[in-house]
Design an enzyme around this catalytic site. Structure first.
Site, short mmCIF file in Angstrom:
data_model
loop_
_atom_site.label_atom_id
_atom_site.label_comp_id
_atom_site.label_asym_id
_atom_site.label_seq_id
_atom_site.Cartn_x
_atom_site.Cartn_y
_atom_site.Cartn_z
N CYS A 113 3.18 3.47 -2.96
CA CYS A 113 2.76 2.36 -3.82
C CYS A 113 2.85 2.74 -5.30
CB CYS A 113 1.36 1.91 -3.48
SG CYS A 113 1.19 1.25 -1.81
N CYS A 114 3.13 1.74 -6.11
CA CYS A 114 3.40 1.98 -7.52
C CYS A 114 2.12 1.91 -8.35
CB CYS A 114 4.44 0.98 -8.02
SG CYS A 114 5.15 1.44 -9.62
N PHE A 115 1.17 2.82 -8.03
CA PHE A 115 0.02 3.05 -8.91
C PHE A 115 -0.45 4.48 -8.70
CE2 PHE A 115 -1.89 1.39 -5.05
CZ PHE A 115 -3.06 2.13 -4.88
N ASN A 148 2.84 -4.15 -3.37
CA ASN A 148 4.26 -3.85 -3.59
C ASN A 148 5.19 -4.49 -2.56
OD1 ASN A 148 3.82 -0.54 -4.99
ND2 ASN A 148 4.34 -2.42 -6.06
#
Length: 436
Positions: free
Chosen positions: A356-358, A395
């Site tokens: 995931c993009c965090f 996402n």
């Protein structure tokens, strides 16, 4: 260190999954596995903990793993099902549970949901006085086979995880038993409603000690005795004691056990075992968590600030609780080579990160594991409840495949597809592309 039978079985399942290409580095990078042999063993232990002389209906909490084929395994083995939404009710019916073996708990049931439950004959636990008034109008002039109860909050306090404690002073669930006037109002509610015949309580789950849970049930049983004495009749005929047995996430041992919980209940609420009351249980995590695991490939590895990081395909989308509340929900990780065998060799502290993009998408920090390389596999243990069965769609990551696992008499591992991996087209349909 001697490996447990559970560890050996997980490795056998993982190796078999790789051999059968259920896991594959390019096209099947993530999957969940539910060990149905283990589930059946857990059901047997639960049943054995309660005296055979009692009238007990054990239900599985659908929220713990709402996948219909998994629920069907519980139905096939004589369990009931506890549901808390229209979706879970539909899943329970699809799994083959008879309506009379379904219990509907939710703090926000609509009139339509209540009417459907009453029409079907599903048991209902009303959450509050307003819901009881709503039931008055729904049941007026109508016969129903539904067992109707009311949920109380025994207000016995919180466990170690506040978010998992449902019997605190200000909990959103149930009627607060110790609030001024509520005990009197509850007695009157039963006096006015001959169809109101059950009490329900659920103190909490993970992080709640057995004594706290037993104290809450004891207060519920005492209220039942008080209501029956005040009314001069045994109107309260059943106690729904909820579920919530904590799970040991630190090792393979089952701790605490169902037997230990029943011992506490005997000590705190002996009247529950008198035979005067029917009993319903609603266990979920304790039946499923240790009977499932998640497997994911390592895509890349790197070092940042001197810390090794393995980027895997298992993150917040299948382990949301662990990612967002790592101190409360730590899980065990094992490292395997591409064949699925347990990896050996030098160990080092490593972060196990997800896709995931965090920045916080990390399922384990500085975990001491054999040094991981691209193409290796990590497993997230004790994730048979709540993890891969209810994915988080951050996402727009597709839902992973889930497989039920059994071992045949020859010791061969057999897989049945429970939920196929979501395709990109299915993801587009779920996110509205078909509306354009």
């Amino acid at each position: 260190m001697t490996r447990t039978q559970s560890a050996k079985r997980r490795e056998l399942i993982l190796r078999s999954a790789v051999q059968q290409r259920l896991l594959e580095p390019d096209h099947a990078v993530l999957a969940g596995f539910v060990d149905l042999d283990g589930v059946l063993a857990s059901i047997t232990k639960l049943r054995g903990a309660f005296p055979a002389s009692l009238n007990v209906m054990h239900t599985v909490a659908a929220k713990a793993n709402c996948l219909v084929p998994v629920l069907e395994a519980f139905s096939r083995n004589g369990m009931g099902c506890e549901v808390a939404s229209p979706g879970e009710l539909a899943q329970a019916l699809a799994a083959g549970f008879a309506p009379e073996r379904i219990v509907y708990d939710s703090p926000a049931k609509t009139r339509a949901e209540l009417a459907q439950a009453v029409e079907l004959g599903v048991a209902v636990n009303a959450d509050n006085f307003q819901e009881l008034e709503r039931m008055d109008s729904i049941l007026a002039g109508r016969a129903s086979d539904s067992r109707i109860g009311v949920r109380i909050n025994p207000q016995v306090g919180s466990g170690d995880i506040a978010e998992m404690s449902t019997a605190t002073l200000t909990s959103k669930f149930g009627i607060a038993l110790e609030d001024d006037g509520n005990r009197r109002r509850l007695v009157q509610a039963f006096q006015d409603r001959p169809w109101l015949t059950w009490l329900h309580a659920h103190v909490g789950s993970q992080g709640c000690p057995l004594e706290l849970m037993a104290e809450g049930i004891a207060k519920t049983v005492a209220l039942a005795e008080e209501i029956n004495a005040s009314l001069g009749r045994r109107q309260v005929v059943g106690i729904d004691i909820g579920g919530g047995l904590p799970v040991n996430f630190t090792g393979d041992d089952t701790d605490p056990t169902f037997d230990e919980y029943v011992e506490r209940l005997r000590a705190y609420a002996p009247a529950l075992f008198s035979g005067a009351y029917q009993i319903i249980t609603e266990f979920g995590r304790s039946l499923l968590a240790k009977n499932g695991f998640t497997a994911a490939y390592v895509e890349y590895t790197k070092t940042s600030g001197g810390r090794r990081i393995a980027i895997t395909h298992a993150g917040a989308q299948v382990a949301a609780r662990t990612v967002f509340m790592p101190d409360s929900w730590p899980i065990r990780i094992t490292a395997h080579n591409p064949s699925g065998h347990l990896k050996e060799g030098a160990t080092a502290p490593q972060d196990i990160a997800g896709p995931c993009c965090f920045a916080g998408d990390v399922v384990a920090q500085a975990r001491l594991l054999p040094v991981l390389e691209p193409g290796d596999i990590v497993t997230l243990l004790d994730t048979g409840a709540y993890y891969f069965s209810t994915p988080f769609h951050y996402n727009s990551l597709p839902d992973p495949a889930v497989y039920a696992v059994r071992t045949d008499p020859d010791g061969d591992v057999k897989f049945d597809l429970v939920r196929r991996a979501e395709s990109i087209q299915e993801l587009l349909d779920r996110t509205g592309a078909h509306q354009m």
